[in-house]
Design an enzyme around this catalytic site. Structure first.
Site, PDB file in Angstrom:
ATOM      1  N   GLU A  33       8.046  45.862 -11.434  1.00 47.23           N
ATOM      2  CA  GLU A  33       9.208  45.171 -10.858  1.00 47.23           C
ATOM      3  C   GLU A  33      10.019  46.117  -9.978  1.00 47.23           C
ATOM      4  OE1 GLU A  33       9.373  41.878 -10.403  1.00 47.23           O
ATOM      5  OE2 GLU A  33       9.266  41.686 -12.581  1.00 47.23           O
ATOM      6  N   HIS A  34      10.411  45.610  -8.829  1.00 47.33           N
ATOM      7  CA  HIS A  34      11.149  46.400  -7.833  1.00 47.33           C
ATOM      8  C   HIS A  34      10.332  47.607  -7.381  1.00 47.33           C
ATOM      9  CE1 HIS A  34      14.880  44.096  -7.721  1.00 47.33           C
ATOM     10  NE2 HIS A  34      14.683  43.881  -9.008  1.00 47.33           N
ATOM     11  N   ASP A  36       7.665  46.781  -5.134  1.00 48.45           N
ATOM     12  CA  ASP A  36       6.909  46.324  -3.949  1.00 48.45           C
ATOM     13  C   ASP A  36       7.525  46.771  -2.627  1.00 48.45           C
ATOM     14  OD1 ASP A  36       8.996  44.444  -3.956  1.00 48.45           O
ATOM     15  OD2 ASP A  36       7.698  42.741  -3.467  1.00 48.45           O
ATOM     16  N   SER A  67      12.709  16.172   0.631  1.00 51.27           N
ATOM     17  CA  SER A  67      12.347  16.751  -0.664  1.00 51.27           C
ATOM     18  C   SER A  67      12.736  15.809  -1.787  1.00 51.27           C
ATOM     19  CB  SER A  67      13.059  18.097  -0.863  1.00 51.27           C
ATOM     20  OG  SER A  67      12.952  18.475  -2.222  1.00 51.27           O
ATOM     21  N   GLY A 124      15.904  27.343  -9.503  1.00 49.60           N
ATOM     22  CA  GLY A 124      16.632  28.612  -9.585  1.00 49.60           C
ATOM     23  C   GLY A 124      16.116  29.559 -10.653  1.00 49.60           C
ATOM     24  N   GLY A 126      13.699  31.758 -10.503  1.00 53.53           N
ATOM     25  CA  GLY A 126      13.141  33.040 -10.072  1.00 53.53           C
ATOM     26  C   GLY A 126      11.622  33.054 -10.155  1.00 53.53           C
ATOM     27  N   LEU A 127      11.001  31.867 -10.120  1.00 50.48           N
ATOM     28  CA  LEU A 127       9.537  31.828 -10.108  1.00 50.48           C
ATOM     29  C   LEU A 127       9.040  31.580  -8.686  1.00 50.48           C
ATOM     30  CD1 LEU A 127       8.927  29.796 -13.404  1.00 50.48           C
ATOM     31  CD2 LEU A 127       8.912  32.264 -13.094  1.00 50.48           C
ATOM     32  N   GLU A 162      10.750  34.954   5.725  1.00 46.47           N
ATOM     33  CA  GLU A 162      11.829  35.190   4.747  1.00 46.47           C
ATOM     34  C   GLU A 162      12.739  36.330   5.238  1.00 46.47           C
ATOM     35  OE1 GLU A 162      11.423  33.796   1.128  1.00 46.47           O
ATOM     36  OE2 GLU A 162      13.552  34.246   1.082  1.00 46.47           O
ATOM     37  N   ASP A 174       5.818  38.222  -3.814  1.00 47.52           N
ATOM     38  CA  ASP A 174       5.845  36.798  -4.150  1.00 47.52           C
ATOM     39  C   ASP A 174       4.851  36.009  -3.295  1.00 47.52           C
ATOM     40  OD1 ASP A 174       7.901  37.726  -5.672  1.00 47.52           O
ATOM     41  OD2 ASP A 174       9.494  36.832  -4.467  1.00 47.52           O
TER      42      ASP A 174
HETATM   43  C1  GLA Z   1      11.980  39.421  -5.665  1.00 40.53           C
HETATM   44  C2  GLA Z   1      11.380  39.809  -4.322  1.00 40.53           C
HETATM   45  C3  GLA Z   1      10.073  40.567  -4.503  1.00 40.53           C
HETATM   46  C4  GLA Z   1      10.240  41.741  -5.471  1.00 40.53           C
HETATM   47  C5  GLA Z   1      10.945  41.289  -6.742  1.00 40.53           C
HETATM   48  C6  GLA Z   1      11.272  42.454  -7.665  1.00 40.53           C
HETATM   49  O1  GLA Z   1      11.157  38.501  -6.328  1.00 40.53           O
HETATM   50  O2  GLA Z   1      11.160  38.652  -3.544  1.00 40.53           O
HETATM   51  O3  GLA Z   1       9.598  41.006  -3.250  1.00 40.53           O
HETATM   52  O4  GLA Z   1      10.930  42.798  -4.859  1.00 40.53           O
HETATM   53  O5  GLA Z   1      12.149  40.599  -6.467  1.00 40.53           O
HETATM   54  O6  GLA Z   1      10.120  43.030  -8.153  1.00 40.53           O
END
Ligand code: GLA
Length: 387
Positions: A33-34, A36, A67, A124, A126-127, A162, A174
């Site tokens: 996580e964090h 990328d 939608s 919301g 985060g998926l 994005e 993602d």
């Molecule tokens: C969000 C971002 C990803 C990644 C994560 C943390 O989902 O879109 O690019 O940085 O946070 O791992």
């Protein structure tokens, strides 16, 4: 599902002639996580929940969006000559951003379209519902107009949209996880060069359970950008003594020997997380390959502690979900997933323990936080497809 969606499309847009139905998944990150945007590794997988889209080509250059998740907004109209982000355009800025990105990359879109979406990713959570819409749109454009782009290109185009259209400075994880998803596999991706490998996820008697904190992300985006720039500054400091391109180039020992050049304690913690999390991810995938699920779970737990203490992107909601999960028998590993500051956690839980897990963690969460969390037992699915 397909017929229902076609029926809805016909009701919304007058008729359903020539409409096609598509799907793109959501994603969950198992570990990494964090990392990328720090040239490190990630280990996400696509889910069987995601975004359905019904689309058809038009004869003119009009765009009509609808939608089912935001039905009160009705049909939003736009046109190919006006691919600009507007605040009031809401979610339609995601498909429009992807159309804009295609054009920026030299692929002119010859005709407008009607597009109806329905997403079953919890709102919301985060998926990655936005990345799902982006990859879905790219996939539809490729299918309609025959653009010569691979699924990996669709991920890069989605990220470009994005970053530059919707001005969210995300990494590639993602969109890549979604565009390249494969049933029952996670993707071990090296974000330094986009080399990747599929790893089968065989959880013998256990399942992936997602807990959504139902906390709105709020300041999430600005904090995300703050973490990115803290890492960039730390990298620049480290580059005065080490020949590295990213924090992902360092292992723990090298980091420890150079860390003193980082002038600020907070920045040092941020960089430490990025370096250690990357190495943890590599080790976690090795563990999984050797069928050492217990070790994989311990590395997930260590990932959460690092995100909580060094990267500081968890907050009381995610910490409560994870710390309560750690107390429950049959939980192999649990951590926050995604950007943090709200969103959800991912846990690997033995099947026979799932009901108790949901009950115990759910109760403790409601007591401490004052509102409910939602739980989803998920399956790993394929990337974008025509249905
Ligand atoms: C969000 C971002 C990803 C990644 C994560 C943390 O989902 O879109 O690019 O940085 O946070 O791992």
């Amino acid at each position: 599902m397909k017929n229902d969606l076609l029926k809805h499309f016909a009701e919304t847009f007058g008729d359903g002639e020539d409409a096609k139905v598509y799907f793109a998944p959501g994603r969950v990150n198992l570990i990494g996580e964090h990392t990328d945007y720090n040239g490190g590794h990630v280990f996400p997988c696509a889910l069987t929940i995601g975004t359905y889209g019904v689309a058809r080509k038009r004869k003119d250059r009009k765009l009509r969006f609808y939608s089912m998740n935001f039905d009160k907004l009705g049909i939003t109209e736009s046109e190919l000559g006006d691919l600009k982000p507007y605040k009031e355009a809401g979610w339609t800025n995601y498909p429009k951003g992807v159309m804009w990105a295609f054009e920026m990359k030299g692929m002119q879109i010859p005709a407008g379209l009607d597009l109806l979406l329905y997403g079953n990713i919890p709102n919301g959570s985060g998926l990655s519902s936005s990345a799902s819409v982006e990859v879905l749109t790219g996939y539809i454009l490729k299918d309609f107009f025959g653009f010569d782009v691979s699924n990996q290109d669709l991920a890069l185009i989605g990220q470009y949209a994005e970053n530059h259209f919707n001005k969210v400075n995300c990494g590639i994880m993602d969109q890549f996880a979604i565009a390249m998803g494969r049933k029952d596999h996670a993707i071990f991706l090296d974000t330094a060069d986009l080399s990747y490998e599929y790893a089968p996820i065989v959880l013998e008697g256990a399942k992936i359970v997602i807990a959504s904190s139902n906390k709105k992300r709020g300041l999430g985006d600005s904090k995300y950008n703050e973490r990115r720039s803290e890492c960039e500054t730390a990298l620049a400091e480290l580059q005065t003594v080490a020949d590295i391109r990213s924090l992902g180039d360092l292992d723990e020992a090298a980091f420890e020997s150079y860390q003193n050049v980082i002038k600020d304690d907070i920045r040092r913690k941020r960089a430490k997380h990025a370096v250690y999390e990357n190495r943890r991810t590599i080790r976690a995938v090795e563990a999984l390959k050797k069928n050492e699920l217990v070790l994989f779970g311990e590395l997930m737990n260590a990932s959460h502690r690092s995100l909580r203490d060094d990267y500081e992107v968890t907050g009381i909601e995610l910490d409560t979900l994870v710390e309560e999960a750690w107390k429950v028998d049959g939980v192999i590993g649990s951590r926050m997933t995604g950007a943090g500051f709200g969103g959800c956690t991912v846990s690997i839980v033995k099947e026979e323990a799932i009901n108790n897990f949901i009950e115990k963690v759910g109760e403790a969460y409601r007591e401490k936080i004052g509102y409910c969390a939602d739980f989803y037992v998920v399956e790993i699915g394929d990337g974008p497809q025509v249905l």
